[in-house]
Enzyme design. Structure first.
Site, mmCIF file in Angstrom:
data_model
loop_
_atom_site.group_PDB
_atom_site.id
_atom_site.type_symbol
_atom_site.label_atom_id
_atom_site.label_comp_id
_atom_site.label_asym_id
_atom_site.label_seq_id
_atom_site.Cartn_x
_atom_site.Cartn_y
_atom_site.Cartn_z
ATOM 1 N N LYS A 158 0.842 -1.188 0.000
ATOM 2 C CA LYS A 158 0.000 0.000 0.000
ATOM 3 C C LYS A 158 0.887 1.252 0.000
ATOM 4 O O LYS A 158 1.839 1.353 0.783
ATOM 5 C CB LYS A 158 -0.911 0.014 1.234
ATOM 6 C CG LYS A 158 -2.000 -1.058 1.211
ATOM 7 C CD LYS A 158 -3.065 -0.744 0.181
ATOM 8 C CE LYS A 158 -4.256 -1.691 0.299
ATOM 9 N NZ LYS A 158 -5.325 -1.345 -0.659
ATOM 10 N N GLU A 209 -1.369 -0.678 -9.189
ATOM 11 C CA GLU A 209 -2.830 -0.607 -9.124
ATOM 12 C C GLU A 209 -3.287 0.826 -8.841
ATOM 13 O O GLU A 209 -2.745 1.486 -7.954
ATOM 14 C CB GLU A 209 -3.316 -1.558 -8.017
ATOM 15 C CG GLU A 209 -4.813 -1.704 -7.910
ATOM 16 C CD GLU A 209 -5.198 -2.637 -6.770
ATOM 17 O OE1 GLU A 209 -6.371 -2.592 -6.360
ATOM 18 O OE2 GLU A 209 -4.331 -3.405 -6.292
ATOM 19 N N LYS A 254 -13.524 -6.745 -8.002
ATOM 20 C CA LYS A 254 -13.915 -7.066 -6.633
ATOM 21 C C LYS A 254 -15.428 -7.223 -6.600
ATOM 22 O O LYS A 254 -16.155 -6.364 -7.100
ATOM 23 C CB LYS A 254 -13.489 -5.954 -5.667
ATOM 24 C CG LYS A 254 -11.977 -5.775 -5.540
ATOM 25 C CD LYS A 254 -11.652 -4.624 -4.594
ATOM 26 C CE LYS A 254 -10.146 -4.405 -4.478
ATOM 27 N NZ LYS A 254 -9.829 -3.219 -3.651
ATOM 28 N N CYS A 282 -10.262 -8.382 -3.176
ATOM 29 C CA CYS A 282 -11.309 -8.450 -2.161
ATOM 30 C C CYS A 282 -11.118 -7.313 -1.173
ATOM 31 O O CYS A 282 -10.081 -6.657 -1.136
ATOM 32 C CB CYS A 282 -11.286 -9.791 -1.435
ATOM 33 S SG CYS A 282 -9.792 -10.076 -0.436
#
Length: 328
Positions: A158, A209, A254, A282
């Protein structure tokens, strides 16, 4: 064959430690669970995690389920599943109900979910990413080292748009043998995207992402990065695939944001047709939510189904995480 909503409830599940992204930290996750039944006694279950950037909360999702129940009461499972695509917006509530209806229909017909979904064979275990949540570079390196020691071979880092290279370098040092992907969480709107992507590629990152904010996807148009960009928040339903296809190399599907397995399969078909790679991800969740996503994950280049692995405990009989793979 009538459908009855047997239960619509909110459940709280504790996170192992805390889960930190650019938008804040979580010590628990509230999920909504739908249970539907048919006249013959079969029960189908589904779980959804509220999508924070859509403004959802678990109580509101539960209330959506209670409101829609009378509208599908006289339908069979397949008819009800088709109906909820029209009368419910995408999100966690529709995901929980859609997946419960898939589960119910499979049980009524004596099929496994993968058979009902038209898959060629039974799902097999897949390498899954394990998320390294935000922290200092040193803390993230320690988490990465622990994850690699636990057998995870694909780590998802992240990021925030600040000190990202330091964080990735620290994770690489902590887990020198792991494959790396990163989630920028829309934070790269004001930085030199190509330079950042090239620097991360040099550190062994294989995918980025959602680098830019939703609505700013055209910032990626002139950029020929050495590693692929994958849309997350920018691709929520099948209608988004054509719009974002010129800017991204893949889509992260997702079930919560898509509103269930039904729409997720449509997104996957559209991505395949557009030549986009598929990632299946998810939210924080239990293994009940992973079941339908696991079927879709058989088609994915990247799998990020670590939601239950990030909890302090999971449902009994849930998925197993061994040697970096998710499976039964």
């Amino acid at each position: 064959m009538s459908i009855q909503l047997k239960s619509a409830r909110v459940e709280r599940w504790p996170v192992a430690g805390s889960f930190v992204i650019s938008r804040g930290a979580k010590t628990h996750v509230d999920v909504v669970v739908a249970e539907v039944g048919g006249a013959e006694g079969a029960i189908g279950r589904g779980e959804g995690t509220p999508v924070y950037y859509l403004g959802e909360d678990a109580a509101g999702c539960r209330d959506q389920l209670l409101r829609v129940a009378p509208h599908i009461a006289d339908m069979g499972a397949a008819e009800a599943r088709a109906a909820v695509q029209e009368i419910m917006a995408p999100g966690a509530a529709r995901n929980a109900l859609d997946c419960a209806l898939w589960d119910l229909e499979a049980r009524q017909r004596g099929l496994r979910l993968w058979q009902l979904a038209g898959c060629d064979g039974a799902p097999t275990s897949r390498v899954t990413a394990f998320t390294i949540s935000l922290g200092s570079p040193g803390a993230m390196a320690e988490k990465a080292a622990t994850a690699e020691a636990d057998g995870f071979r694909l780590l998802k880092i992240k990021l925030t748009g600040e000190d990202d290279r330091l964080r990735v370098a620290a994770v690489r040092k902590g887990a020198p043998e792991a494959r790396l992907i990163v989630d920028a969480n829309e934070s790269w709107g004001e930085i030199d995207i190509l330079s950042e992507a090239e620097a991360l590629a040099d550190l062994g990152v294989e995918m980025i992402e959602q680098p830019v904010p939703v609505g700013a996807d055209a910032l990626l148009d002139p950029i020929y990065a050495p590693i692929p960009f994958v849309a997350d928040e920018s691709c929520q339903t099948v209608a988004d695939v054509a719009r974002i296809g010129a800017f991204y190399d893949g889509v992260n599907i997702k079930l919560d944001k898509a509103g269930g397995l039904t729409e997720a399969l449509r997104i996957a078909d559209a991505a395949d047709a557009a030549g986009l790679s598929i990632m299946v991800g998810c939210m924080l969740c239990t293994s009940l939510a992973i079941g339908p996503a696991f079927v879709l994950a058989q088609r994915a280049r990247w799998v990020d189904l670590d939601g239950p692995a990030l909890l302090a405990r999971d449902r009994e009989g849930g998925f197993e995480f061994r040697e970096g793979r998710v499976g039964f």
